[in-house]
Scaffold this motif. Sequence first.
Motif, PDB file in Angstrom:
ATOM      1  N   ILE A  67      42.314  39.127  23.712  1.00  0.00           N
ATOM      2  CA  ILE A  67      41.227  38.930  24.684  1.00  0.00           C
ATOM      3  C   ILE A  67      41.774  38.781  26.099  1.00  0.00           C
ATOM      4  N   LEU A  68      42.995  38.293  26.232  1.00  0.00           N
ATOM      5  CA  LEU A  68      43.603  38.190  27.553  1.00  0.00           C
ATOM      6  C   LEU A  68      44.175  39.531  27.995  1.00  0.00           C
ATOM      7  N   GLU A  69      44.687  40.287  27.058  1.00  0.00           N
ATOM      8  CA  GLU A  69      45.210  41.622  27.397  1.00  0.00           C
ATOM      9  C   GLU A  69      44.109  42.512  27.985  1.00  0.00           C
ATOM     10  N   LYS A  70      42.914  42.415  27.421  1.00  0.00           N
ATOM     11  CA  LYS A  70      41.793  43.212  27.937  1.00  0.00           C
ATOM     12  C   LYS A  70      41.501  42.871  29.397  1.00  0.00           C
ATOM     13  N   LEU A  71      41.649  41.603  29.736  1.00  0.00           N
ATOM     14  CA  LEU A  71      41.326  41.148  31.094  1.00  0.00           C
ATOM     15  C   LEU A  71      42.345  41.615  32.126  1.00  0.00           C
ATOM     16  N   THR A  72      43.548  41.916  31.682  1.00  0.00           N
ATOM     17  CA  THR A  72      44.610  42.296  32.612  1.00  0.00           C
ATOM     18  C   THR A  72      44.891  43.801  32.600  1.00  0.00           C
ATOM     19  N   SER A  73      44.143  44.555  31.821  1.00  0.00           N
ATOM     20  CA  SER A  73      44.425  45.985  31.664  1.00  0.00           C
ATOM     21  C   SER A  73      44.191  46.787  32.947  1.00  0.00           C
ATOM     22  N   ASN A  74      43.345  46.273  33.843  1.00  0.00           N
ATOM     23  CA  ASN A  74      43.009  47.015  35.064  1.00  0.00           C
ATOM     24  C   ASN A  74      43.758  46.537  36.307  1.00  0.00           C
ATOM     25  N   MET A  75      44.785  45.710  36.102  1.00  0.00           N
ATOM     26  CA  MET A  75      45.513  45.206  37.264  1.00  0.00           C
ATOM     27  C   MET A  75      47.012  45.313  37.033  1.00  0.00           C
ATOM     28  N   THR A  76      47.753  45.429  38.129  1.00  0.00           N
ATOM     29  CA  THR A  76      49.206  45.464  38.087  1.00  0.00           C
ATOM     30  C   THR A  76      49.732  44.267  38.864  1.00  0.00           C
ATOM     31  N   ALA A  77      50.492  43.415  38.195  1.00  0.00           N
ATOM     32  CA  ALA A  77      51.017  42.218  38.851  1.00  0.00           C
ATOM     33  C   ALA A  77      52.014  42.603  39.933  1.00  0.00           C
ATOM     34  N   THR A  78      51.921  41.937  41.071  1.00  0.00           N
ATOM     35  CA  THR A  78      52.812  42.223  42.196  1.00  0.00           C
ATOM     36  C   THR A  78      53.882  41.152  42.375  1.00  0.00           C
ATOM     37  N   GLY A  79      53.673  39.990  41.741  1.00  0.00           N
ATOM     38  CA  GLY A  79      54.579  38.869  41.955  1.00  0.00           C
ATOM     39  C   GLY A  79      54.114  37.934  43.051  1.00  0.00           C
ATOM     40  N   ASP A  80      53.094  38.350  43.804  1.00  0.00           N
ATOM     41  CA  ASP A  80      52.470  37.492  44.811  1.00  0.00           C
ATOM     42  C   ASP A  80      51.286  36.814  44.126  1.00  0.00           C
ATOM     43  N   LEU A  81      51.460  35.552  43.745  1.00  0.00           N
ATOM     44  CA  LEU A  81      50.472  34.881  42.903  1.00  0.00           C
ATOM     45  C   LEU A  81      49.088  34.868  43.534  1.00  0.00           C
ATOM     46  N   LYS A  82      49.011  34.540  44.804  1.00  0.00           N
ATOM     47  CA  LYS A  82      47.709  34.481  45.471  1.00  0.00           C
ATOM     48  C   LYS A  82      46.993  35.826  45.372  1.00  0.00           C
ATOM     49  N   SER A  83      47.701  36.879  45.687  1.00  0.00           N
ATOM     50  CA  SER A  83      47.128  38.220  45.624  1.00  0.00           C
ATOM     51  C   SER A  83      46.780  38.611  44.193  1.00  0.00           C
TER      52      SER A  83
ATOM     53  N   VAL B  44      46.009  36.655  41.617  1.00  0.00           N
ATOM     54  CA  VAL B  44      44.824  35.924  41.152  1.00  0.00           C
ATOM     55  C   VAL B  44      43.562  36.544  41.747  1.00  0.00           C
ATOM     56  N   TYR B  45      43.622  36.837  43.028  1.00  0.00           N
ATOM     57  CA  TYR B  45      42.461  37.432  43.713  1.00  0.00           C
ATOM     58  C   TYR B  45      42.100  38.774  43.081  1.00  0.00           C
ATOM     59  N   GLN B  46      43.098  39.615  42.856  1.00  0.00           N
ATOM     60  CA  GLN B  46      42.852  40.932  42.275  1.00  0.00           C
ATOM     61  C   GLN B  46      42.397  40.835  40.817  1.00  0.00           C
ATOM     62  N   PHE B  47      42.925  39.867  40.087  1.00  0.00           N
ATOM     63  CA  PHE B  47      42.498  39.643  38.707  1.00  0.00           C
ATOM     64  C   PHE B  47      40.998  39.355  38.659  1.00  0.00           C
ATOM     65  N   LEU B  48      40.532  38.488  39.531  1.00  0.00           N
ATOM     66  CA  LEU B  48      39.109  38.145  39.552  1.00  0.00           C
ATOM     67  C   LEU B  48      38.255  39.313  40.034  1.00  0.00           C
ATOM     68  N   LEU B  49      38.730  40.029  41.035  1.00  0.00           N
ATOM     69  CA  LEU B  49      37.981  41.200  41.494  1.00  0.00           C
ATOM     70  C   LEU B  49      37.891  42.261  40.401  1.00  0.00           C
ATOM     71  N   SER B  50      38.994  42.519  39.713  1.00  0.00           N
ATOM     72  CA  SER B  50      39.010  43.562  38.682  1.00  0.00           C
ATOM     73  C   SER B  50      38.139  43.207  37.491  1.00  0.00           C
ATOM     74  N   ASN B  51      37.819  41.902  37.366  1.00  0.00           N
ATOM     75  CA  ASN B  51      36.932  41.445  36.292  1.00  0.00           C
ATOM     76  C   ASN B  51      35.558  41.051  36.823  1.00  0.00           C
ATOM     77  N   HIS B  52      35.198  41.637  37.970  1.00  0.00           N
ATOM     78  CA  HIS B  52      33.831  41.549  38.524  1.00  0.00           C
ATOM     79  C   HIS B  52      33.413  40.129  38.895  1.00  0.00           C
ATOM     80  N   CYS B  53      34.362  39.369  39.465  1.00  0.00           N
ATOM     81  CA  CYS B  53      34.057  37.997  39.904  1.00  0.00           C
ATOM     82  C   CYS B  53      34.456  37.804  41.371  1.00  0.00           C
ATOM     83  N   PRO B  54      33.851  38.577  42.289  1.00  0.00           N
ATOM     84  CA  PRO B  54      34.255  38.472  43.700  1.00  0.00           C
ATOM     85  C   PRO B  54      33.954  37.109  44.324  1.00  0.00           C
TER      86      PRO B  54
END
Length: 205
Positions: A4-20, A22-32
């Motif tokens: 269930i966590l893998e599905k949530l991260t399938s549309n994002m690529t981690a950059t190593g910049d945690l702030k960015s 987290v922001y992109q994770f929420l955007l990619s999962n429709h939580c702006p």
Amino acid sequence: MSSILEKLTSNMTATGDLKSDVYQFLLSNHCPKTAEHCMEVGAESRRVAGIVGADQEQAEIAGWLHDISAVFPNDQRIDAARELGIDVLPEEEVFPMIVHQKLSKVMAERIFQINDLAILEAVGCHTTLRSHSTQLDQVLFVADKIAWDQNGEPPYLQQLKEALEISLPHASFCYLHYLWERRSSLKVIHPWLREAHEELNLILN
């Protein structure tokens, strides 16, 4: 990582910049809105930490991560919690919104590789607080209530800010007592909130 966590991260690529990330994770999962809220709470947590002498970096990171479980709709949170091995209390069964703090803690560890226990514990109790709460727990708890995610100004805001001028525990108790006085209107009284209120009431009064 759980499926269930893998599905949530399938549309994002981690950059190593945690702030960015987290922001992109929420955007990619429709939580702006939650993405914006988490950034605001991160900034507010850093500010509060500076006031009380807590670790500002820890506080900011905890703020960014505290609501990442918003990607699970309320009607999916109990099942998600159980799949992730989280102990679900009866009160959380009745009012699944509250289990989001525990979900965010597990997601912070497993998705974002957070291994700082102080950060994880603060994320895991940011809605209800808990007994024997740490300084960082209280920093995030208070910051989340100041930078709240609803429209308008919180009705308790001025009182909370005045309490923070006295001490961080006074500010934490201020919000807990605000809820306690309205407990008849709450869907549930989470046992952690009850315990935190009782403990701080004894310490401060």
